[in-house]
Design a protein around this motif. Sequence first.
Motif, mmCIF file in Angstrom:
data_model
loop_
_atom_site.group_PDB
_atom_site.id
_atom_site.type_symbol
_atom_site.label_atom_id
_atom_site.label_comp_id
_atom_site.label_asym_id
_atom_site.label_seq_id
_atom_site.Cartn_x
_atom_site.Cartn_y
_atom_site.Cartn_z
ATOM 1 N N UNK A 1 11.941 -7.386 -11.170
ATOM 2 C CA UNK A 1 11.014 -7.793 -10.250
ATOM 3 C C UNK A 1 9.579 -6.763 -10.003
ATOM 4 N N UNK A 2 8.325 -6.922 -9.803
ATOM 5 C CA UNK A 2 7.773 -6.382 -10.204
ATOM 6 C C UNK A 2 7.856 -5.383 -9.096
ATOM 7 N N UNK A 3 7.018 -4.860 -8.163
ATOM 8 C CA UNK A 3 6.729 -3.269 -7.068
ATOM 9 C C UNK A 3 4.810 -2.377 -7.520
ATOM 10 N N UNK A 4 4.786 -3.678 -7.085
ATOM 11 C CA UNK A 4 3.371 -2.363 -7.448
ATOM 12 C C UNK A 4 2.939 -1.960 -5.846
ATOM 13 N N UNK A 5 2.265 -0.546 -6.347
ATOM 14 C CA UNK A 5 1.873 0.133 -4.780
ATOM 15 C C UNK A 5 0.443 0.760 -5.242
ATOM 16 N N UNK A 6 -0.088 0.473 -4.556
ATOM 17 C CA UNK A 6 -1.734 0.949 -4.907
ATOM 18 C C UNK A 6 -2.064 2.046 -3.701
ATOM 19 N N UNK B 1 1.256 -1.159 0.051
ATOM 20 C CA UNK B 1 -0.021 -0.211 -0.661
ATOM 21 C C UNK B 1 0.624 1.312 0.093
ATOM 22 N N UNK B 2 0.294 2.167 -0.277
ATOM 23 C CA UNK B 2 1.054 3.758 -0.329
ATOM 24 C C UNK B 2 1.402 4.307 1.092
ATOM 25 N N UNK B 3 2.583 4.160 1.053
ATOM 26 C CA UNK B 3 3.429 5.080 2.346
ATOM 27 C C UNK B 3 4.211 3.347 3.126
ATOM 28 N N UNK B 4 3.848 2.654 2.171
ATOM 29 C CA UNK B 4 4.604 1.085 2.820
ATOM 30 C C UNK B 4 5.528 1.210 2.233
ATOM 31 N N UNK B 5 6.837 -0.308 2.646
ATOM 32 C CA UNK B 5 7.792 -0.432 2.735
ATOM 33 C C UNK B 5 8.478 -1.867 1.944
#
Length: 121
Positions: A115-120, A13-17
Amino acid sequence: QVQLVESGGGLVQAGGSLRLSCAASGSISRINTMGWYRQAPGKQRELAATITSGGTTNYADSVKGRFTISRNNAKNTVYLEMNSLKPEDTAVYYCKAYIQRSLVYSWADYWGQGTQVTVSS
């Protein structure tokens, strides 16, 4: 042969790491600069961060203050610590390393598979 294998991507999620890792293996004599690049859908691949063998770092303006690149020379591994992630950080992240191969002693750039990074949001 030389291989770079990335790990650590995922959905956050947005704000995460997230923390990405990239390990180089194979017939390696020396490794100079290592780095992380990213490619969002419909966009060109762009630099995120690089680090030299001596530890000098360089960051894209878009990630400064949020991402930290580091490396373990003994393990031929580079890391990318990503904090305060934003939806616009969504991309495939690729590791790149400038490597001198053993025996032939030639230098070349090598890339990982991504590697895929997806930020919701």
